[in-house]
Write a protein that holds these residues in place. Structure first.
Motif, short mmCIF file in Angstrom:
data_model
loop_
_atom_site.label_atom_id
_atom_site.label_comp_id
_atom_site.label_asym_id
_atom_site.label_seq_id
_atom_site.Cartn_x
_atom_site.Cartn_y
_atom_site.Cartn_z
N VAL A 19 0.92 -1.04 0.15
CA VAL A 19 -0.11 -0.40 0.52
C VAL A 19 0.74 1.25 0.01
N ALA A 20 0.86 1.97 -0.82
CA ALA A 20 1.10 3.04 -1.32
C ALA A 20 1.07 4.34 0.49
N VAL A 21 2.05 4.86 0.57
CA VAL A 21 2.38 5.84 1.77
C VAL A 21 1.90 7.53 1.68
N GLY A 22 1.26 7.98 1.72
CA GLY A 22 1.31 9.17 2.01
C GLY A 22 1.45 10.05 1.36
N CYS A 23 2.32 11.98 1.73
CA CYS A 23 1.74 12.81 1.07
C CYS A 23 2.82 12.57 -0.01
N GLY A 24 2.71 13.86 -0.84
CA GLY A 24 3.88 13.62 -2.12
C GLY A 24 5.25 13.69 -1.92
N LYS A 25 5.54 13.91 -3.12
CA LYS A 25 7.60 13.47 -2.92
C LYS A 25 8.35 13.71 -2.11
N ASN A 26 9.09 12.88 -1.46
CA ASN A 26 9.80 14.06 -0.67
C ASN A 26 9.15 14.73 0.63
N GLU A 27 8.19 14.25 0.89
CA GLU A 27 7.13 14.86 2.07
C GLU A 27 7.31 13.25 2.74
N VAL A 28 7.01 13.77 3.64
CA VAL A 28 6.85 12.35 4.32
C VAL A 28 5.33 11.41 4.29
N PRO A 29 5.16 10.26 3.83
CA PRO A 29 4.97 9.97 3.36
C PRO A 29 3.54 9.08 5.01
N GLN A 30 2.82 8.88 4.93
CA GLN A 30 2.58 8.57 6.50
C GLN A 30 1.52 7.14 6.03
N SER A 31 2.01 6.72 6.95
CA SER A 31 1.77 5.06 6.31
C SER A 31 -0.20 4.64 6.83
N THR A 324 11.74 -0.18 0.61
CA THR A 324 12.21 -0.91 2.00
C THR A 324 11.45 -1.77 3.19
N TYR A 325 10.25 -1.27 3.11
CA TYR A 325 9.55 -1.71 3.94
C TYR A 325 8.46 -2.71 3.56
N LEU A 326 9.16 -3.52 2.96
CA LEU A 326 8.17 -4.70 2.21
C LEU A 326 6.83 -5.59 3.05
N TYR A 327 7.40 -6.07 4.38
CA TYR A 327 6.62 -6.38 4.89
C TYR A 327 6.68 -5.54 6.08
N GLY A 328 6.02 -4.00 6.07
CA GLY A 328 5.74 -3.70 7.36
C GLY A 328 6.93 -4.00 7.98
N GLU A 329 8.28 -3.42 8.03
CA GLU A 329 9.30 -3.32 8.74
C GLU A 329 9.13 -1.43 9.30
N GLY A 330 8.58 -1.18 8.72
CA GLY A 330 8.48 0.55 9.56
C GLY A 330 7.53 1.78 8.45
N ILE A 331 7.39 2.34 8.94
CA ILE A 331 6.83 3.88 8.56
C ILE A 331 7.23 4.40 7.71
N ALA A 332 7.19 5.43 6.72
CA ALA A 332 8.02 6.26 6.11
C ALA A 332 8.50 7.14 7.26
N ALA A 333 9.87 7.84 6.17
CA ALA A 333 10.52 9.68 7.18
C ALA A 333 10.52 10.24 5.86
N CYS A 334 11.42 11.88 6.91
CA CYS A 334 12.01 12.48 6.17
C CYS A 334 13.63 13.07 6.65
N LEU A 335 13.23 12.65 8.37
CA LEU A 335 14.66 13.62 9.28
C LEU A 335 15.22 12.44 10.24
N PRO A 336 16.04 13.44 10.40
CA PRO A 336 16.79 12.14 11.56
C PRO A 336 16.72 12.90 13.07
N LEU A 337 15.00 13.01 13.31
CA LEU A 337 14.46 13.62 14.81
C LEU A 337 13.27 11.59 14.18
N PRO A 338 13.73 11.26 15.50
CA PRO A 338 12.42 10.41 15.37
C PRO A 338 11.12 10.39 15.25
N LYS A 339 10.01 10.34 14.71
CA LYS A 339 8.03 10.80 14.79
C LYS A 339 8.03 11.33 16.06
#
Length: 536
Positions: A19-31, A324-339
């Motif tokens: 399932v595709a996650v979230g918003c536009g490219k290079n914005e944080v796609p939400q799971s 990368t997260y083919l099996y639900g191993e994580g959620i998309a992000a774009c910052l060094p600070l954990p969500k």
């Protein structure tokens, strides 16, 4: 040098398969799926008895708090050892443990702890399970100073200051001090056992926790039994057995046959096997672990901000995280600070350059690379890193004509290269806590140069001052404003691509009840309001 490629068609197939996650490219796609941890329905009231069997993927060599060398070892140690304080499930508050309360002086340099009474050490070879005293607390904390990454660097000393009291004196204010005292490296231990065993104490740990170390075989297993003299709630389990099973397929098979009750770090195809077994539950929740591809800013190519910015503009974060997260191993992000950090602000996401290959090419041309260039990325060859890098390899070739060469190395070589700064780029993940002092406070600190925290070699005296200020300030709201300023100054430097937050993923037998995934690196089996029991 090991290299691996993947066709663009396969990459697209991988991405389209989830399932595709979230918003536009290079914005944080939400799971679309927060992977909230779930627990099997309890069939009855809690039961006493039984042994919980847990698979560990790596050998446990060191159980002495001073020399803790892995999360795997911590899984064992934290059931045996106890600290002055602990954190709640989301690591946002501090709770009493061996200290029942504490007071902080107005200048923030003295922490006075009231020590819990009627707490007894486990019986060992050199003491018979005697009463723990404030002297033991002072001894253990002073012993921890300078070890385990020197996290107690702010501590001057701890002294006994009363019949049931011990006081820590700091060299400077530090908002992370209490957190460091909740870490297993500061577990309270009896001096007699430490000195009696000498170097062998590392395999004969004695403390005050709910379970006692009965047997430890470095390459095989660790056997724990219930502490019958435990000061807290009596553990339901008779004991715990940690078994070393390096191969995940073998561990999952043991889980499915009932030989094992819990497996950590379930990944890849194993997630399907756990999900598809009615006797098991796949528990997942976000971790304080950011997956990244870092740039060495001292490299002759990557020292140019135009090059680094171009690489970000040529990266489709959404596709990268999804593949990368083919099996639900994580959620998309774009910052060094954990969500899940209490300092996270979605406004920071707008500081990341937007996806624009054409603009990226223009920047490369301005930097002297109109035809692209070759660059090498180092990784440890794990499945998730290989998936992300092969996708990135195709993106950069197509979008920027940049040739990304993948070099897989051993873990020791990987760490040595980061410390020595002999690598152009690397792929991995950084673990922290909810406190930004342990994420961006380390990653952009000049004092952490040439380490696994600041391998990109970022150094800015102004940011260093803010980092120090953020640690010295004890008021959280004021700290948030300080870390906001740090993010505003560092994010535009484009030190790397922070594209995902990993999940904690466990395979759990439905015979276990009361299992909770806290925002910590290790499991709590008994304590802190948790008491796991096993259905007979």
């Amino acid at each position: 040098m090991a290299k691996r490629g993947i066709s663009l068609l396969l990459v697209l197939m991988l991405v389209m398969s989830i399932v595709a996650v979230g918003c536009g490219k290079n914005e944080v796609p939400q799971s679309t799926n927060e992977n909230v941890a779930k627990e099997p329905e309890k069939p009855s009231e809690p039961q006493y008895g039984g042994v919980m069997k847990i698979a560990l993927e790596n050998n446990v060599k060191n159980l002495d708090p001073l020399y803790i060398d892995s999360t795997t070892a911590e899984q064992v140690m934290c059931q045996v050892g106890e600290t002055l304080i602990e954190t709640n499930s989301d690591c946002s508050e501090y709770l009493p443990c061996l200290a029942t309360s504490w007071e902080i002086s107005e200048d923030g340099l003295e922490y006075k702890f009231k020590i819990r009474e009627n707490v007894y050490f486990h019986e060992g070879k050199y003491q018979n399970g005697r009463l723990m005293t404030p002297e033991d607390v002072a001894y253990s904390i002073n012993r921890s100073k300078g070890y385990f990454c020197n996290y107690l660097w702010m501590l001057d000393r701890m002294e006994v200051t009363g019949e049931d009291e011990a006081t820590a004196y700091l060299t400077q204010r530090d908002a992370t001090f209490l957190y460091q005292l909740s870490h297993s490296s500061t577990s309270i231990v009896p001096k007699e056992e430490v000195e009696g065993w000498g170097k062998d104490f590392t395999t004969h740990l004695v403390s005050t926790g709910p379970f006692v170390l009965k047997e430890h075989l470095t390459d095989q297993k660790s056997v724990l039994v219930r502490n019958e003299k435990y000061w807290g709630e009596k553990p339901y389990l008779d004991g715990i057995e940690f078994v070393i099973i390096p191969d995940q397929a073998q561990a999952i098979n043991a889980l499915r046959t009932g030989e094992i009750d819990l497996v950590f770090n379930v990944m890849g195809e194993s997630t399907k096997l756990v999900k598809g077994d009615s006797n098991l539950t796949l528990m997942q929740s976000p971790a304080f672990r950011v997956r990244d591809v870092g740039f060495n800013m001292e490299d002759e190519i990557l020292d140019d901000i135009r090059v680094r910015k171009a690489l970000l503009m040529g990266t489709d974060y959404q596709q990268l995280a999804a593949g990368t997260y083919l099996y639900g191993e994580g959620i998309a992000a774009c910052l060094p600070l954990p969500k899940k950090s209490w300092a996270y602000d979605e406004a920071f996401e707008n500081l990341i350059p937007k996806f624009s290959p054409e603009e990226g090419k223009k920047l490369l041309a301005e930097a002297g690379y109109p035809n692209g260039f070759k660059v090498e990325v180092m990784c440890k060859g794990d499945a998730m890193s290989m998936r992300s890098l092969t996708i990135l390899q195709q993106q950069w070739k197509q979008n920027l004509n940049v040739d990304l060469q993948i070099n897989t190395v051993e873990a020791t070589t990987y760490m040595d290269s980061l410390i020595k700064g002999t690598v152009q780029m690397w792929s991995g993940a950084q673990t922290s806590t909810s406190d930004p002092a342990t994420s961006i406070g380390y990653q952009f600190n000049t004092a952490k140069l040439h380490s696994n925290y600041n391998a990109w070699c970022y150094s800015n005296p102004e940011v260093d001052k803010l980092i120090t200020k953020g640690v010295e300030e004890l008021d959280r709201e004021k700290r948030i404003e300080i870390y906001k300023e740090i993010m505003e100054k560092t994010t535009p430097e484009c030190v790397g691509i922070f594209f995902g937050n990993d999940n904690v993923s466990w395979g759990v037998s439905n015979k276990l009840h009361g299992v909770v995934q806290e925002n910590k690196s290790v499991i709590t089996i008994s304590g802190n309001g948790i008491n796991i029991w096993k259905e007979k």
